[in-house]
Design a protein around this motif. Structure first.
Motif, PDB file in Angstrom:
ATOM      1  N   VAL A 270       0.857  -1.187   0.000  1.00  0.00           N
ATOM      2  CA  VAL A 270       0.000   0.000   0.000  1.00  0.00           C
ATOM      3  C   VAL A 270       0.890   1.233   0.000  1.00  0.00           C
ATOM      4  O   VAL A 270       1.844   1.327   0.774  1.00  0.00           O
ATOM      5  N   THR A 271       0.576   2.188  -0.896  1.00  0.00           N
ATOM      6  CA  THR A 271       1.310   3.453  -0.945  1.00  0.00           C
ATOM      7  C   THR A 271       0.480   4.527  -0.246  1.00  0.00           C
ATOM      8  O   THR A 271      -0.695   4.731  -0.579  1.00  0.00           O
ATOM      9  N   GLY A 272       1.087   5.206   0.729  1.00  0.00           N
ATOM     10  CA  GLY A 272       0.368   6.186   1.529  1.00  0.00           C
ATOM     11  C   GLY A 272       0.091   7.483   0.778  1.00  0.00           C
ATOM     12  O   GLY A 272       0.795   7.830  -0.173  1.00  0.00           O
ATOM     13  N   ILE A 273      -0.947   8.209   1.240  1.00  0.00           N
ATOM     14  CA  ILE A 273      -1.342   9.488   0.611  1.00  0.00           C
ATOM     15  C   ILE A 273      -1.113  10.676   1.541  1.00  0.00           C
ATOM     16  O   ILE A 273      -1.460  11.804   1.187  1.00  0.00           O
ATOM     17  N   GLY A 274      -0.572  10.452   2.737  1.00  0.00           N
ATOM     18  CA  GLY A 274      -0.290  11.554   3.656  1.00  0.00           C
ATOM     19  C   GLY A 274      -1.403  11.785   4.667  1.00  0.00           C
ATOM     20  O   GLY A 274      -2.553  11.398   4.453  1.00  0.00           O
ATOM     21  N   ASN A 275      -1.037  12.415   5.781  1.00  0.00           N
ATOM     22  CA  ASN A 275      -1.989  12.648   6.873  1.00  0.00           C
ATOM     23  C   ASN A 275      -3.166  13.529   6.461  1.00  0.00           C
ATOM     24  O   ASN A 275      -4.299  13.289   6.884  1.00  0.00           O
ATOM     25  N   ASP A 276      -2.910  14.568   5.663  1.00  0.00           N
ATOM     26  CA  ASP A 276      -3.982  15.527   5.361  1.00  0.00           C
ATOM     27  C   ASP A 276      -5.108  14.879   4.570  1.00  0.00           C
ATOM     28  O   ASP A 276      -6.291  15.011   4.934  1.00  0.00           O
ATOM     29  N   ASP A 277      -4.770  14.185   3.488  1.00  0.00           N
ATOM     30  CA  ASP A 277      -5.812  13.570   2.665  1.00  0.00           C
ATOM     31  C   ASP A 277      -6.475  12.401   3.395  1.00  0.00           C
ATOM     32  O   ASP A 277      -7.705  12.233   3.331  1.00  0.00           O
ATOM     33  N   ALA A 278      -5.673  11.599   4.089  1.00  0.00           N
ATOM     34  CA  ALA A 278      -6.244  10.469   4.840  1.00  0.00           C
ATOM     35  C   ALA A 278      -7.173  10.990   5.942  1.00  0.00           C
ATOM     36  O   ALA A 278      -8.273  10.451   6.153  1.00  0.00           O
ATOM     37  N   GLY A 279      -6.749  12.045   6.640  1.00  0.00           N
ATOM     38  CA  GLY A 279      -7.577  12.625   7.697  1.00  0.00           C
ATOM     39  C   GLY A 279      -8.868  13.201   7.146  1.00  0.00           C
ATOM     40  O   GLY A 279      -9.945  13.044   7.736  1.00  0.00           O
ATOM     41  N   ALA A 280      -8.793  13.876   5.996  1.00  0.00           N
ATOM     42  CA  ALA A 280      -9.989  14.471   5.387  1.00  0.00           C
ATOM     43  C   ALA A 280     -10.990  13.388   5.002  1.00  0.00           C
ATOM     44  O   ALA A 280     -12.202  13.538   5.212  1.00  0.00           O
ATOM     45  N   ILE A 281     -10.498  12.280   4.443  1.00  0.00           N
ATOM     46  CA  ILE A 281     -11.384  11.172   4.053  1.00  0.00           C
ATOM     47  C   ILE A 281     -12.053  10.573   5.293  1.00  0.00           C
ATOM     48  O   ILE A 281     -13.273  10.375   5.328  1.00  0.00           O
ATOM     49  N   PHE A 282     -11.266  10.301   6.323  1.00  0.00           N
ATOM     50  CA  PHE A 282     -11.840   9.694   7.535  1.00  0.00           C
ATOM     51  C   PHE A 282     -12.810  10.653   8.231  1.00  0.00           C
ATOM     52  O   PHE A 282     -13.855  10.225   8.731  1.00  0.00           O
ATOM     53  N   TYR A 283     -12.467  11.951   8.275  1.00  0.00           N
ATOM     54  CA  TYR A 283     -13.377  12.905   8.942  1.00  0.00           C
ATOM     55  C   TYR A 283     -14.698  13.004   8.182  1.00  0.00           C
ATOM     56  O   TYR A 283     -15.776  12.977   8.787  1.00  0.00           O
ATOM     57  N   ARG A 284     -14.636  13.111   6.881  1.00  0.00           N
ATOM     58  CA  ARG A 284     -15.873  13.220   6.104  1.00  0.00           C
ATOM     59  C   ARG A 284     -16.719  11.949   6.244  1.00  0.00           C
ATOM     60  O   ARG A 284     -17.941  12.021   6.352  1.00  0.00           O
ATOM     61  N   ALA A 285     -16.058  10.802   6.277  1.00  0.00           N
ATOM     62  CA  ALA A 285     -16.804   9.543   6.468  1.00  0.00           C
ATOM     63  C   ALA A 285     -17.525   9.551   7.812  1.00  0.00           C
ATOM     64  O   ALA A 285     -18.709   9.182   7.899  1.00  0.00           O
ATOM     65  N   LEU A 286     -16.836   9.995   8.862  1.00  0.00           N
ATOM     66  CA  LEU A 286     -17.418  10.013  10.218  1.00  0.00           C
ATOM     67  C   LEU A 286     -18.622  10.936  10.291  1.00  0.00           C
ATOM     68  O   LEU A 286     -19.629  10.610  10.912  1.00  0.00           O
ATOM     69  N   THR A 287     -18.487  12.098   9.665  1.00  0.00           N
ATOM     70  CA  THR A 287     -19.486  13.151   9.860  1.00  0.00           C
ATOM     71  C   THR A 287     -20.590  13.136   8.812  1.00  0.00           C
ATOM     72  O   THR A 287     -21.596  13.818   8.982  1.00  0.00           O
ATOM     73  N   THR A 288     -20.394  12.383   7.732  1.00  0.00           N
ATOM     74  CA  THR A 288     -21.388  12.396   6.651  1.00  0.00           C
ATOM     75  C   THR A 288     -22.046  11.038   6.436  1.00  0.00           C
ATOM     76  O   THR A 288     -23.236  10.977   6.146  1.00  0.00           O
ATOM     77  N   TYR A 289     -21.281   9.954   6.576  1.00  0.00           N
ATOM     78  CA  TYR A 289     -21.805   8.645   6.161  1.00  0.00           C
ATOM     79  C   TYR A 289     -21.951   7.614   7.278  1.00  0.00           C
ATOM     80  O   TYR A 289     -22.648   6.620   7.100  1.00  0.00           O
ATOM     81  N   MET A 290     -21.280   7.792   8.413  1.00  0.00           N
ATOM     82  CA  MET A 290     -21.366   6.756   9.447  1.00  0.00           C
ATOM     83  C   MET A 290     -22.559   6.992  10.376  1.00  0.00           C
ATOM     84  O   MET A 290     -22.995   8.123  10.558  1.00  0.00           O
TER      85      MET A 290
END
Ligand code: ASN
Ligand code: ZN
Ligand code: CA
Length: 331
Positions: A270-290
């Motif tokens: 797995v090739t990482g995408i960095g804290n900012d993009d990974a954090g944005a994806i996880f935050y949006r998932a938490l607040t919009t879809y979970m």
């Protein structure tokens, strides 16, 4: 008394010298931040009950860095809120834990040799133990502050139920965002790492490792059908591992001088995408879809939707999100 905002200085036990926004009430300074929802800190005076005593000071210079000064840990707690508040606001546009600008408060010097920290939705407050003076130091660190306050964010958004897989995800979100707070703060005495609680245990051994959660001897690094039966602080390993793989990648990596080695459960790379993009994806998932019942499989779906919203379905971020979950056996 007339109240106005003032800028003070403090020296914490873990964060060292910092600037603090405080309140001048009459001729006395209060450890209360009008720029962050009037968040304040009280001394519980080593009791477990009662309202505690608001920290006040004559010259707006708080703590000495030594534990003999009761205000020292108040600096760490108040600064932990500042950094967590600023992290959520600058990265995600979220104003405070509830998202409405409301402040919380901190209770430090709670109980005697208390070995934990916690968030309470009831008091909308944080509680910090002093540790035991030998094996455990004070629980007032940046990653712990970010961890505990993220429980408040999760409660006000997805509301992930604190048991089974949703409980593991709830804990994982607290570890992930607490870690991102530590990176965001970029504190000279506590630089960002993918370890949880490394400043709490006096030996320097972390409470948890995100690159390979199994290093603590109890946490899951790969999903299986029995993960739901683990304590939430161990089933969180699946989410922590997926986030590490998404942000940093599999295999050997050194970040801020700390060496990591992250395995995958399916021998993939797995090739990482960095804290900012990974954090944005996880935050949006938490607040919009979970929702309260989201499990790991649904978390994969939620983060993929979030990645599509933010970066598009053909993006490297989307592909990496899918790869990270597959690498921890979540399909
Ligand atoms: N410090 C612990 C945590 O935030 C308290 C708890 O067990 N909820 O996970
Ligand atoms: Zn927690
Ligand atoms: Ca850490």
């Amino acid at each position: 008394a007339e109240e106005q905002t003032a800028t003070g200085t403090g020296t914490g036990y873990n964060v060292g010298p910092v600037s603090l926004e405080t309140t001048l009430s009459g001729s006395t300074y209060q450890l209360k931040d009008p720029t962050r929802g009037n968040t304040y800190t009280v001394d519980m005076n080593n009791r477990r009950i009662g309202a505690g005593t608001l920290f006040t000071d004559a010259d707006n210079s708080w703590g000495t860095g030594a534990l003999t000064d009761r205000a020292t840990l108040a600096v760490d707690a108040q600064y932990g809120v500042s950094e967590t508040w600023d992290f959520y606001l600058s990265k995600f546009g979220r104003s405070g834990i509830a998202g409405d600008g409301t402040g919380s408060y901190n209770r430090v010097h709670y109980g005697n040799s208390y070995l934990n920290a916690s968030w309470s939705d009831t008091c909308f407050c944080m509680t910090y133990g002093d540790g035991n003076g030998t094996t455990y130091g004070p629980f007032v660190t940046l990653d712990v502050a970010g961890h505990e306050m993220t429980h408040g964010v999760t409660s006000r958004t997805a509301g992930l139920t604190y048991s089974g897989e949703s409980g593991g995800l709830n804990e994982s979100y607290s570890d992930i965002m607490g870690t991102l707070v530590e990176f965001y703060s970029n504190n000279a005495k506590d630089t960002g790492d993918y370890l949880i609680g490394e400043k709490v245990v006096t030996s320097g051994t972390p409470l948890r490792w995100m690159d390979d959660p199994s290093k603590d001897g109890s946490s899951a690094k790969c999903w299986s059908s029995t993960v739901k039966n683990l304590d939430v602080h161990y089933s969180s390993g699946v989410g922590n591992h997926a986030f590490f793989l998404l942000a940093v990648g599999s295999g050997a990596h050194t970040v801020n001088g700390v060496a990591y080695n992250s395995p995958t459960c399916d021998s993939s790379t797995v090739t990482g995408i960095g804290n900012d993009d990974a954090g944005a994806i996880f935050y949006r998932a938490l607040t919009t879809y979970m929702t309260s019942s989201t499990n790991y499989s649904a978390a994969r779906t939620a983060t993929l939707k979030a990645a599509t919203d933010l970066f598009g379905a053909s993006s490297t971020q989307y592909t990496a999100t899918a790869a990270a979950w597959s690498a921890v056996s979540v399909s």
